[in-house]
Design an enzyme around this catalytic site. Sequence first.
Site, PDB file in Angstrom:
ATOM      1  N   HIS A   1       0.838  -1.214   0.000  1.00 26.94           N
ATOM      2  CA  HIS A   1       0.000   0.000   0.000  1.00 26.94           C
ATOM      3  C   HIS A   1       0.868   1.257   0.000  1.00 26.94           C
ATOM      4  CE1 HIS A   1      -3.146  -2.837   0.487  1.00 26.94           C
ATOM      5  NE2 HIS A   1      -2.770  -3.191   1.695  1.00 26.94           N
TER       6      HIS A   1
ATOM      7  N   LYS B   1       1.220 -15.658  -6.751  1.00 30.39           N
ATOM      8  CA  LYS B   1       1.660 -17.030  -6.440  1.00 30.39           C
ATOM      9  C   LYS B   1       0.537 -18.052  -6.632  1.00 30.39           C
ATOM     10  CE  LYS B   1       2.481 -15.421  -2.194  1.00 30.39           C
ATOM     11  NZ  LYS B   1       1.706 -14.159  -2.271  1.00 30.39           N
TER      12      LYS B   1
HETATM   13  C1  LIG Z   1       4.186  -4.195  -7.023  1.00 28.98           C
HETATM   14  C2  LIG Z   1       3.461  -5.499  -6.834  1.00 28.98           C
HETATM   15  C3  LIG Z   1       4.073  -6.528  -6.137  1.00 28.98           C
HETATM   16  C4  LIG Z   1       3.418  -7.729  -5.922  1.00 28.98           C
HETATM   17  N1  LIG Z   1       4.073  -8.737  -5.280  1.00 28.98           N
HETATM   18  C5  LIG Z   1       3.492  -9.939  -5.188  1.00 28.98           C
HETATM   19  C6  LIG Z   1       4.231 -11.045  -4.696  1.00 28.98           C
HETATM   20  O1  LIG Z   1       5.414 -10.908  -4.361  1.00 28.98           O
HETATM   21  N2  LIG Z   1       3.619 -12.247  -4.633  1.00 28.98           N
HETATM   22  C7  LIG Z   1       2.325 -12.421  -5.018  1.00 28.98           C
HETATM   23  O2  LIG Z   1       1.832 -13.548  -4.915  1.00 28.98           O
HETATM   24  N3  LIG Z   1       1.601 -11.405  -5.517  1.00 28.98           N
HETATM   25  C8  LIG Z   1       2.153 -10.174  -5.619  1.00 28.98           C
HETATM   26  N4  LIG Z   1       1.465  -9.135  -6.166  1.00 28.98           N
HETATM   27  C9  LIG Z   1       0.077  -9.335  -6.583  1.00 28.98           C
HETATM   28  C10 LIG Z   1      -0.017 -10.017  -7.926  1.00 28.98           C
HETATM   29  O3  LIG Z   1       0.971  -9.542  -8.801  1.00 28.98           O
HETATM   30  C11 LIG Z   1      -1.420  -9.826  -8.468  1.00 28.98           C
HETATM   31  O4  LIG Z   1      -2.306 -10.442  -7.556  1.00 28.98           O
HETATM   32  C12 LIG Z   1      -1.625 -10.460  -9.833  1.00 28.98           C
HETATM   33  O5  LIG Z   1      -0.610 -10.062 -10.706  1.00 28.98           O
HETATM   34  C13 LIG Z   1      -3.001 -10.049 -10.363  1.00 28.98           C
HETATM   35  O6  LIG Z   1      -3.230 -10.705 -11.568  1.00 28.98           O
HETATM   36  P1  LIG Z   1      -4.516 -10.373 -12.447  1.00 28.98           P
HETATM   37  O7  LIG Z   1      -4.598 -11.391 -13.498  1.00 28.98           O
HETATM   38  O8  LIG Z   1      -5.689 -10.166 -11.536  1.00 28.98           O
HETATM   39  O9  LIG Z   1      -4.189  -8.924 -13.056  1.00 28.98           O
HETATM   40  P2  LIG Z   1      -3.248  -8.596 -14.362  1.00 28.98           P
HETATM   41  O10 LIG Z   1      -2.115  -9.530 -14.412  1.00 28.98           O
HETATM   42  O11 LIG Z   1      -3.030  -7.156 -14.349  1.00 28.98           O
HETATM   43  O12 LIG Z   1      -4.206  -9.013 -15.553  1.00 28.98           O
HETATM   44  C14 LIG Z   1      -5.375  -8.334 -15.906  1.00 28.98           C
HETATM   45  C15 LIG Z   1      -5.348  -8.239 -17.406  1.00 28.98           C
HETATM   46  O13 LIG Z   1      -6.614  -7.836 -17.894  1.00 28.98           O
HETATM   47  C16 LIG Z   1      -6.389  -7.019 -19.030  1.00 28.98           C
HETATM   48  N5  LIG Z   1      -7.582  -6.235 -19.279  1.00 28.98           N
HETATM   49  C17 LIG Z   1      -8.161  -5.343 -18.450  1.00 28.98           C
HETATM   50  N6  LIG Z   1      -9.251  -4.810 -19.010  1.00 28.98           N
HETATM   51  C18 LIG Z   1      -9.369  -5.380 -20.243  1.00 28.98           C
HETATM   52  C19 LIG Z   1     -10.301  -5.212 -21.302  1.00 28.98           C
HETATM   53  N7  LIG Z   1     -11.317  -4.349 -21.225  1.00 28.98           N
HETATM   54  N8  LIG Z   1     -10.120  -5.954 -22.430  1.00 28.98           N
HETATM   55  C20 LIG Z   1      -9.092  -6.839 -22.526  1.00 28.98           C
HETATM   56  N9  LIG Z   1      -8.178  -7.015 -21.537  1.00 28.98           N
HETATM   57  C21 LIG Z   1      -8.319  -6.305 -20.410  1.00 28.98           C
HETATM   58  C22 LIG Z   1      -5.196  -6.175 -18.575  1.00 28.98           C
HETATM   59  O14 LIG Z   1      -4.553  -5.530 -19.648  1.00 28.98           O
HETATM   60  C23 LIG Z   1      -4.339  -7.201 -17.889  1.00 28.98           C
HETATM   61  O15 LIG Z   1      -3.425  -7.806 -18.759  1.00 28.98           O
HETATM   62  C24 LIG Z   1       2.094  -7.908  -6.398  1.00 28.98           C
HETATM   63  C25 LIG Z   1       1.483  -6.885  -7.113  1.00 28.98           C
HETATM   64  C26 LIG Z   1       2.156  -5.696  -7.348  1.00 28.98           C
HETATM   65  C27 LIG Z   1       1.481  -4.612  -8.123  1.00 28.98           C
END
Ligand SMILES: Cc1cc2nc3c(=O)[nH]c(=O)nc-3n(C[C@H](O)[C@H](O)[C@H](O)COP(=O)(O)OP(=O)(O)OC[C@H]3O[C@@H](n4cnc5c(N)ncnc54)[C@H](O)[C@@H]3O)c2cc1C
Length: 386
Positions: A277, A354
Site C-alpha cells: 500500500h 503465487k
Molecule cells: C508491485 C506489486 C508486487 C506484488 N508482489 C506480489 C508477490 O510478491 N507475490 C504475489 O503472490 N503477488 C504479488 N502481487 C500481486 C499479484 O501480482 C497480483 O495479484 C496479480 O498479478 C493479479 O493478476 P490479475 O490477473 O488479476 O491482473 P493482471 O495480471 O493485471 O491481468 C489483468 C489483465 O486484464 C487485461 N484487461 C483489463 N481490461 C481489459 C479489457 N477491457 N479488455 C481486454 N483485456 C483487459 C489487462 O490488460 C491485464 O493484462 C504484487 C502486485 C504488485 C502490483
Amino acid sequence: MKRAFDVIVIGLGAMGSAALFHVARRGREHGGRGRALTVLGLERFDIPHDRGSSHGVTRIIRLAYYEHPSYVPLLRRAYELWHELEQVAGMRLLHTTGSIDAGPADSLVFTGSLKSCELHGLPHEVLTSSELTRRFPGYRLPGETVAVLQPQGGFLLPELCVSYHVIGAQAAGAEVHAREQVLEWEPTSRGVVVTTDRGEYEAERLIISAGAWMGALVPRLKGLAVPERQVLAWMQPLRPELFQPERFPVFNLLVDEGRFYGFPVFGIPGFKIGRYHHLGEHVDPDTMDRVCHPDDERVLRGASERYFPDGAGPTTAMHTCMFTNTPDEHFVIDALPSHPQVIVASPCSGHGFKFASVVGEILADLALTGATRHDISLHRLSRFAA
Ligand SMILES: Cc1cc2nc3c(=O)[nH]c(=O)nc-3n(C[C@H](O)[C@H](O)[C@H](O)COP(=O)(O)OP(=O)(O)OC[C@H]3O[C@@H](n4cnc5c(N)ncnc54)[C@H](O)[C@@H]3O)c2cc1C
C-alpha cells in the site's frame, strides 16, 4: 456475423492466462461433445505487458501464509501446477530461496505465519533478529524482531509465467487476441455476447480476470476491487555477495514504517524492495501516474538503509504497478449470482500472483462444471453485501 466460442477469457494477465491454459487443456482432453472446446482469450495490451499487476521480474511465493491458514492447501496445489508449467516451458519459473516472515512477536506477519506452519505441518524455524543476521547477513532487523523461516519459499518469474500459460493454451488450441480491448459484455439466453474494439463474439461461458479494470467491466465489483498505485525499487547492493538468491531469502517484514517485501538480486541489477500500500493512492488504472518520483524512492530507500544497509547502494531501477484491493484483502473468485455463466476473478490485494496457477484451475472448474474441489469459501462474493 458473430463468431461463437464455448468459453471466452477477458484479460490475459496472471489469472486469465492461467485460466485460458486450464480451460484449453481440459477442453482438448475432455471435450465430451465429440469435439474440443473452442476457447478465446482477449487482452487489451501486449502479452505480457507492464501496465497491469503482473510485471517486475519477480513475485514472492511462500507456503507460510500469515494472511489466513486456509490459503495453504491452495498453495500446495499452486506449487504443483507451477512445476507442471515449468515442464511446458522447459525452464525454471520458480526459484527457491526460503521465505522470511518477520515482525514484532505479537504481529500478524509473525504469529500468522507460525500458525499456518504449525497447522499444516510445514517445515520451519523461528529465528531471533540476531540469529537471522548470523544466517543471512543482509538482514539487520530491529532487535525485538522475530522471524519464521520457511525453506520452500522463493520467487516466480511473472512475465514468463504469463507467457508460458498463454503459449501452453495456444498449443492446446486456444485462440488468443492481444491488443484487442473488450468494451462491454451482455448476458443472453445462451451465454454472453462480448463486444470489443474489433468485433463481437458469443460464448456459453465467460471468465473475467481484468485485474485493475475489474470494476469497469463488472458493476458488482466497483468499490469492491479498488486499484492502488504501487512502486518497486531496485538498489545496487554494497555487498553483492549477501544479496544473491542462495544467501538472501525473500521476505515479508513488519516494522514501524510499514509492511515491506523484498527479493535477492535477480534479473535486474539490484536488491528489490516494495512497501504494501505504498503511499495509499487509490487510482484509475487508465490515468494512473506511472512515473516514479523522489517521494516514492524515499520510502523504499529509507527502509533499505535502515534494515538492509548493505543492500542500499545506488538505485538501479524503479517501476510502478497496481494492487487491486478488496475490503478484507481476500480474493474474489466466484460466478456472478445474477449471471452464473459469468465467472469473475480478482485475486490480488497485493498477494495473488503465487496463486495464479491454481486460480486458473479453479476458474476452469467453475466455467466448465460449475463447481470446484478447492475450498474457495473465503473468496466468495456473498461475503460482501450486494
Ligand atoms: C508491485 C506489486 C508486487 C506484488 N508482489 C506480489 C508477490 O510478491 N507475490 C504475489 O503472490 N503477488 C504479488 N502481487 C500481486 C499479484 O501480482 C497480483 O495479484 C496479480 O498479478 C493479479 O493478476 P490479475 O490477473 O488479476 O491482473 P493482471 O495480471 O493485471 O491481468 C489483468 C489483465 O486484464 C487485461 N484487461 C483489463 N481490461 C481489459 C479489457 N477491457 N479488455 C481486454 N483485456 C483487459 C489487462 O490488460 C491485464 O493484462 C504484487 C502486485 C504488485 C502490483
